[in-house]
Design an enzyme around this catalytic site. Structure first.
Site, PDB file in Angstrom:
ATOM      1  N   GLU A   4       2.111  29.671  28.649  1.00 38.08           N
ATOM      2  CA  GLU A   4       3.511  30.080  28.622  1.00 38.08           C
ATOM      3  C   GLU A   4       4.201  29.315  29.728  1.00 38.08           C
ATOM      4  O   GLU A   4       3.595  29.075  30.787  1.00 38.08           O
ATOM      5  CB  GLU A   4       3.603  31.591  28.868  1.00 38.08           C
ATOM      6  CG  GLU A   4       5.009  32.182  28.769  1.00 38.08           C
ATOM      7  CD  GLU A   4       5.753  32.283  30.083  1.00 38.08           C
ATOM      8  OE1 GLU A   4       6.900  32.723  30.061  1.00 38.08           O
ATOM      9  OE2 GLU A   4       5.205  31.899  31.167  1.00 38.08           O
TER      10      GLU A   4
ATOM     11  N   HIS B  26      -0.132  32.419  31.899  1.00 32.60           N
ATOM     12  CA  HIS B  26       1.253  32.702  32.283  1.00 32.60           C
ATOM     13  C   HIS B  26       1.734  31.679  33.316  1.00 32.60           C
ATOM     14  O   HIS B  26       1.177  31.601  34.423  1.00 32.60           O
ATOM     15  CB  HIS B  26       1.314  34.121  32.883  1.00 32.60           C
ATOM     16  CG  HIS B  26       2.683  34.572  33.244  1.00 32.60           C
ATOM     17  ND1 HIS B  26       2.986  35.118  34.463  1.00 32.60           N
ATOM     18  CD2 HIS B  26       3.831  34.585  32.523  1.00 32.60           C
ATOM     19  CE1 HIS B  26       4.268  35.450  34.489  1.00 32.60           C
ATOM     20  NE2 HIS B  26       4.814  35.135  33.324  1.00 32.60           N
ATOM     21  N   ARG B  27       2.711  30.887  32.942  1.00 37.17           N
ATOM     22  CA  ARG B  27       3.192  29.781  33.788  1.00 37.17           C
ATOM     23  C   ARG B  27       2.011  28.866  34.155  1.00 37.17           C
ATOM     24  O   ARG B  27       1.966  28.300  35.240  1.00 37.17           O
ATOM     25  CB  ARG B  27       3.894  30.287  35.045  1.00 37.17           C
ATOM     26  CG  ARG B  27       4.928  31.381  34.778  1.00 37.17           C
ATOM     27  CD  ARG B  27       5.619  31.866  36.039  1.00 37.17           C
ATOM     28  NE  ARG B  27       6.253  33.171  35.851  1.00 37.17           N
ATOM     29  CZ  ARG B  27       6.721  33.944  36.805  1.00 37.17           C
ATOM     30  NH1 ARG B  27       6.698  33.526  38.052  1.00 37.17           N
ATOM     31  NH2 ARG B  27       7.252  35.125  36.539  1.00 37.17           N
TER      32      ARG B  27
ATOM     33  N   GLU C  92       9.468  29.545  26.992  1.00 38.05           N
ATOM     34  CA  GLU C  92      10.463  30.593  27.236  1.00 38.05           C
ATOM     35  C   GLU C  92      11.754  29.964  27.714  1.00 38.05           C
ATOM     36  O   GLU C  92      11.774  29.278  28.741  1.00 38.05           O
ATOM     37  CB  GLU C  92       9.958  31.604  28.275  1.00 38.05           C
ATOM     38  CG  GLU C  92      11.001  32.697  28.482  1.00 38.05           C
ATOM     39  CD  GLU C  92      10.719  33.635  29.654  1.00 38.05           C
ATOM     40  OE1 GLU C  92       9.573  33.732  30.115  1.00 38.05           O
ATOM     41  OE2 GLU C  92      11.704  34.266  30.096  1.00 38.05           O
TER      42      GLU C  92
ATOM     43  N   LYS D 109      15.051  30.173  29.529  1.00 36.69           N
ATOM     44  CA  LYS D 109      15.741  31.017  30.502  1.00 36.69           C
ATOM     45  C   LYS D 109      17.248  30.850  30.297  1.00 36.69           C
ATOM     46  O   LYS D 109      17.744  29.722  30.131  1.00 36.69           O
ATOM     47  CB  LYS D 109      15.358  30.596  31.931  1.00 36.69           C
ATOM     48  CG  LYS D 109      13.932  30.971  32.319  1.00 36.69           C
ATOM     49  CD  LYS D 109      13.730  32.469  32.382  1.00 36.69           C
ATOM     50  CE  LYS D 109      12.358  32.853  32.898  1.00 36.69           C
ATOM     51  NZ  LYS D 109      12.031  34.273  32.643  1.00 36.69           N
TER      52      LYS D 109
ATOM     53  N   HIS E 175      10.465  28.596  36.929  1.00 37.52           N
ATOM     54  CA  HIS E 175      10.754  29.977  36.545  1.00 37.52           C
ATOM     55  C   HIS E 175      12.147  30.422  36.962  1.00 37.52           C
ATOM     56  O   HIS E 175      12.955  30.848  36.136  1.00 37.52           O
ATOM     57  CB  HIS E 175       9.712  30.945  37.134  1.00 37.52           C
ATOM     58  CG  HIS E 175      10.007  32.364  36.783  1.00 37.52           C
ATOM     59  ND1 HIS E 175      10.754  33.210  37.593  1.00 37.52           N
ATOM     60  CD2 HIS E 175       9.714  33.079  35.678  1.00 37.52           C
ATOM     61  CE1 HIS E 175      10.874  34.374  37.000  1.00 37.52           C
ATOM     62  NE2 HIS E 175      10.260  34.327  35.832  1.00 37.52           N
TER      63      HIS E 175
ATOM     64  N   ASP F 207       8.410  28.273  31.490  1.00 27.75           N
ATOM     65  CA  ASP F 207       9.833  28.621  31.525  1.00 27.75           C
ATOM     66  C   ASP F 207      10.661  27.349  31.615  1.00 27.75           C
ATOM     67  O   ASP F 207      10.365  26.471  32.432  1.00 27.75           O
ATOM     68  CB  ASP F 207      10.118  29.497  32.747  1.00 27.75           C
ATOM     69  CG  ASP F 207       9.191  30.695  32.812  1.00 27.75           C
ATOM     70  OD1 ASP F 207       9.340  31.592  31.969  1.00 27.75           O
ATOM     71  OD2 ASP F 207       8.297  30.712  33.691  1.00 27.75           O
TER      72      ASP F 207
ATOM     73  N   ASP G 249      -1.951  35.757  34.197  1.00 29.92           N
ATOM     74  CA  ASP G 249      -2.036  34.843  35.342  1.00 29.92           C
ATOM     75  C   ASP G 249      -3.464  34.351  35.548  1.00 29.92           C
ATOM     76  O   ASP G 249      -3.696  33.378  36.262  1.00 29.92           O
ATOM     77  CB  ASP G 249      -1.607  35.565  36.636  1.00 29.92           C
ATOM     78  CG  ASP G 249      -0.147  35.989  36.617  1.00 29.92           C
ATOM     79  OD1 ASP G 249       0.637  35.424  35.831  1.00 29.92           O
ATOM     80  OD2 ASP G 249       0.213  36.905  37.396  1.00 29.92           O
TER      81      ASP G 249
END
Ligand code: G3P
Ligand code: MG
Length: 252
Positions: A46, A19-20, A120, A122, A61, A48, A241
């Site tokens: 992943e 995640h990120r 992703e 945004k 993010h 953003d 994470d």
């Protein structure tokens, strides 16, 4: 080349995405975080994406740079050169001082041939910033159509992306706070995956998703016990994470 999503899904196990990046161990959405996810044996990452003022896709993010850099203001109001001056690592730890906000190109170049990538988009307005077109262009430029999945909380962004790039899978992100009226905006829009918050997933949900042919990709799964339960339920991607910890616990 990175394995295609089709090949990865065919392994018939819950895939682990950072995640990120490896968010728990490095500053989120930076190259060190993505490279660490790779080192931790994640299947994918992943990230953003927003557009800078001059139209470059940048990986961050929040809509502002305030929380994760030494600057202030909206990323969309700053040209790339200005964003690149910011320190996106010190807030996390001295060891990361001087780490920069990456562009989507830099991430694709660094790990695009080794990891699947969940991009992703945004979005916080009904009107497009042009992000969908730029993301599609960069995916095509790097030839990553088979290893990228594009997700968003915004059905309109997904609709636009689908129109531009129908050969890349899309996933609808939502949690319990997602306004009810947003869901019908997905009606009639072919999408390959659902990306619900993990607390919304149970046997009934999985059966429902399966009858509709949706992959189920979920976030943010940081507890080993939770990851085990979700794997038993047949979830396709666990976004965590701690990709290394979850990977080790599930697959040794
Ligand atoms: O894509 C999963 C997750 O990243 C969605 O929420 O706020 O962490 O971008 P957020
Ligand atoms: Mg995200």
């Amino acid at each position: 080349m990175a394995q295609s999503l089709t090949q990865l899904y065919a392994e018939n196990r819950s895939l682990i995405f950072g995640h990120r990046g490896a968010k728990a161990d490095a500053p989120m959405n930076t190259l060190p975080a993505f490279e660490l996810a790779l080192k931790q044996d994640a299947d994918g990452i992943e990230l953003d994406v927003h557009l800078s003022q001059d139209g470059y896709p940048v990986i961050i993010h929040d809509f502002t740079v305030d929380l994760t850099t030494d600057g202030n203001g909206r990323a969309a109001d700053m040209p790339l050169a200005e964003l690149k001056e910011l320190d996106a690592g010190s807030w996390f730890g001295e060891a990361f001082r001087g780490v920069r906000i990456p562009t989507l190109d830099e991430v694709f170049a660094a790990v695009g041939d080794k990891l699947a990538i969940n991009v992703e988009i945004k979005s916080n307005s009904r009107r497009t910033t042009g992000c969908e077109q730029v993301v599609a262009d960069r995916i095509r430029h790097f030839g990553l159509q088979s290893s990228v999945i594009v997700s968003s909380f915004d059905p309109l962004a997904l609709r636009r992306f689908r129109r531009i790039m129908p050969d890349v899978p899309i996933g609808f992100l939502y949690d319990r706070d997602t306004p009810r009226w947003l869901h019908p905006l997905m009606f009639g829009l072919k999408h390959e995956a659902r990306h619900p918050h993990y607390t919304m997933i149970d046997t009934e949900f999985m059966a429902w998703a399966k009858t509709r042919g949706y992959r189920v990709n979920t976030w943010t799964v940081n507890e080993v016990e939770q990851a085990r339960k979700l794997r038993e339920l047949g979830v396709d991607i666990l976004i965590s994470d701690h990709p290394g910890v979850i990977r080790k616990a599930l697959y040794g």
